[in-house]
Scaffold this active site. Structure first.
Site, PDB file in Angstrom:
ATOM      1  N   ASN A  28       0.824  -1.201   0.000  1.00 32.26           N
ATOM      2  CA  ASN A  28       0.000   0.000   0.000  1.00 32.26           C
ATOM      3  C   ASN A  28       0.863   1.257   0.000  1.00 32.26           C
ATOM      4  O   ASN A  28       1.941   1.282   0.594  1.00 32.26           O
ATOM      5  CB  ASN A  28      -0.945  -0.015   1.203  1.00 32.26           C
ATOM      6  CG  ASN A  28      -1.868  -1.214   1.169  1.00 32.26           C
ATOM      7  OD1 ASN A  28      -2.207  -1.712   0.099  1.00 32.26           O
ATOM      8  ND2 ASN A  28      -2.273  -1.697   2.326  1.00 32.26           N
TER       9      ASN A  28
ATOM     10  N   HIS B 285       5.757  -0.562  -2.812  1.00 28.47           N
ATOM     11  CA  HIS B 285       5.288   0.189  -3.977  1.00 28.47           C
ATOM     12  C   HIS B 285       5.380   1.697  -3.766  1.00 28.47           C
ATOM     13  O   HIS B 285       4.696   2.461  -4.437  1.00 28.47           O
ATOM     14  CB  HIS B 285       3.858  -0.234  -4.328  1.00 28.47           C
ATOM     15  CG  HIS B 285       3.778  -1.658  -4.780  1.00 28.47           C
ATOM     16  ND1 HIS B 285       2.607  -2.386  -4.801  1.00 28.47           N
ATOM     17  CD2 HIS B 285       4.743  -2.512  -5.233  1.00 28.47           C
ATOM     18  CE1 HIS B 285       2.849  -3.613  -5.240  1.00 28.47           C
ATOM     19  NE2 HIS B 285       4.137  -3.708  -5.507  1.00 28.47           N
TER      20      HIS B 285
ATOM     21  N   CYS C  68      11.715  14.279  -7.420  1.00 28.75           N
ATOM     22  CA  CYS C  68      11.907  14.888  -8.740  1.00 28.75           C
ATOM     23  C   CYS C  68      11.899  13.811  -9.819  1.00 28.75           C
ATOM     24  O   CYS C  68      12.505  12.745  -9.655  1.00 28.75           O
ATOM     25  CB  CYS C  68      13.220  15.653  -8.773  1.00 28.75           C
ATOM     26  SG  CYS C  68      13.565  16.396 -10.395  1.00 28.75           S
TER      27      CYS C  68
ATOM     28  N   ASP D  66      -0.281   4.238   1.131  1.00 30.79           N
ATOM     29  CA  ASP D  66      -0.762   5.176   2.139  1.00 30.79           C
ATOM     30  C   ASP D  66       0.093   5.071   3.398  1.00 30.79           C
ATOM     31  O   ASP D  66       1.037   4.281   3.468  1.00 30.79           O
ATOM     32  CB  ASP D  66      -2.239   4.903   2.454  1.00 30.79           C
ATOM     33  CG  ASP D  66      -2.469   3.460   2.889  1.00 30.79           C
ATOM     34  OD1 ASP D  66      -1.963   3.080   3.960  1.00 30.79           O
ATOM     35  OD2 ASP D  66      -3.165   2.708   2.158  1.00 30.79           O
TER      36      ASP D  66
ATOM     37  N   CYS E 206      10.771  20.895  -9.058  1.00 30.35           N
ATOM     38  CA  CYS E 206      11.792  20.410  -8.132  1.00 30.35           C
ATOM     39  C   CYS E 206      12.558  21.594  -7.537  1.00 30.35           C
ATOM     40  O   CYS E 206      12.949  22.518  -8.258  1.00 30.35           O
ATOM     41  CB  CYS E 206      12.763  19.485  -8.873  1.00 30.35           C
ATOM     42  SG  CYS E 206      14.221  19.000  -7.910  1.00 30.35           S
TER      43      CYS E 206
END
Length: 263
Positions: free
Chosen positions: A107, A124, A132, A109, A160
């Site tokens: 996840n 992930h 950037c 989050d 950036c």
């Protein structure tokens, strides 16, 4: 079977009590129980014109950075409105009762962290760690939760602070490699654990889905908590069918780790 009536196997409760090293491996199902949409959910508003998976690629960001950045800000706003559920809290509580606990998640989050888990390995990436697109320099998220309309909108990505190139979400897109440090942590935990709990993951997304297989090959007990059948069912020692928010607290209680339970 109604998960309310599902008995936690005594052998699994014993394995949890006896385990020295536990790996908790979570997927989208755990976040979905906090109301966070998954990639399989139907999209509405602006996003209904797009396939969610088509927005999660470097090519999409290069072609339509405002659509992709807007999509991820919409998702980040959704996450920040959500709260950790009982599964997240039970996983954090488990760390108090076993000598070594590693939490590895697919996840993006921060619900594990907000529930109190430390050192979570995000295979992930994270919605909360933009970087950037050119030089890779980490960038800060806005302090306030984005006030995104429910129907979504296009948003030009910020520049950036180091080189001025567009900032990208800090997630792993399709076709990209997993973060080396997180993957190495996950592999090491899978190969050294006594018990792996696979929670709310379809066991379909590779290479992350290798983790239970590696734990099995190393002799660990593998238990799965998921509402639906997965390819892992045939090999897992225990398959608990139901919501993680119901079953994880009951698993801790069965091991004597619940409120008032002993270590």
């Amino acid at each position: 079977m109604n998960p309310t009536h599902l008995q936690i196997p005594a052998t699994l409760a014993h394995a949890l009590r006896a385990a020295r090293r536990v790996l908790v491996f979570t997927g989208a199902g755990v976040s979905a129980e906090s109301g966070i949409a998954t990639f399989r959910d139907a999209l509405t508003g602006l996003w209904s014109r797009f396939d969610a998976q088509a927005l999660a690629t470097p090519e999409a960001f290069r072609a339509h950075p405002d659509i992709v950045w807007g999509w991820y800000e919409w998702r980040r706003a959704q996450v920040l409105r959500a709260t950790p559920n009982a599964a997240h809290r039970a996983i954090a509580e488990l760390a108090r009762h076993v000598p070594e606990l590693c939490v590895v998640t697919q996840n993006v989050d921060d619900l594990h962290e907000r529930a109190g888990s430390l050192g979570v390995a995000h295979l992930h990436g994270s919605l909360h760690a933009p970087r950037c697109s050119a030089c890779g320099a980490p960038q800060a998220c806005a302090d306030d939760a984005p006030q995104e309309p429910e129907e979504g909108r296009r948003i030009a990505p910020p520049a950036c602070t180091r080189c001025g190139a567009p900032v990208r979400p800090g997630v792993v897109w399709f076709g990209e490699s997993l973060p080396v440090d997180a993957w190495n942590t996950a592999i090491r935990a899978a190969e050294q654990c006594d018990l792996l709990l696979s929670i709310g993951t379809s066991a379909l997304v590779y290479p992350a889905a290798e983790l239970p297989q590696r734990a099995l090959a190393a002799g660990a007990i593998v238990a799965q908590i998921n509402p639906a059948a997965t390819p892992l069912d045939a090999r897992a020692h225990h398959n608990l069918r139901g919501p993680a928010a119901e079953l994880m607290p009951r698993l801790l209680d069965s091991a004597g780790f619940g409120a008032g339970g002993g270590d």
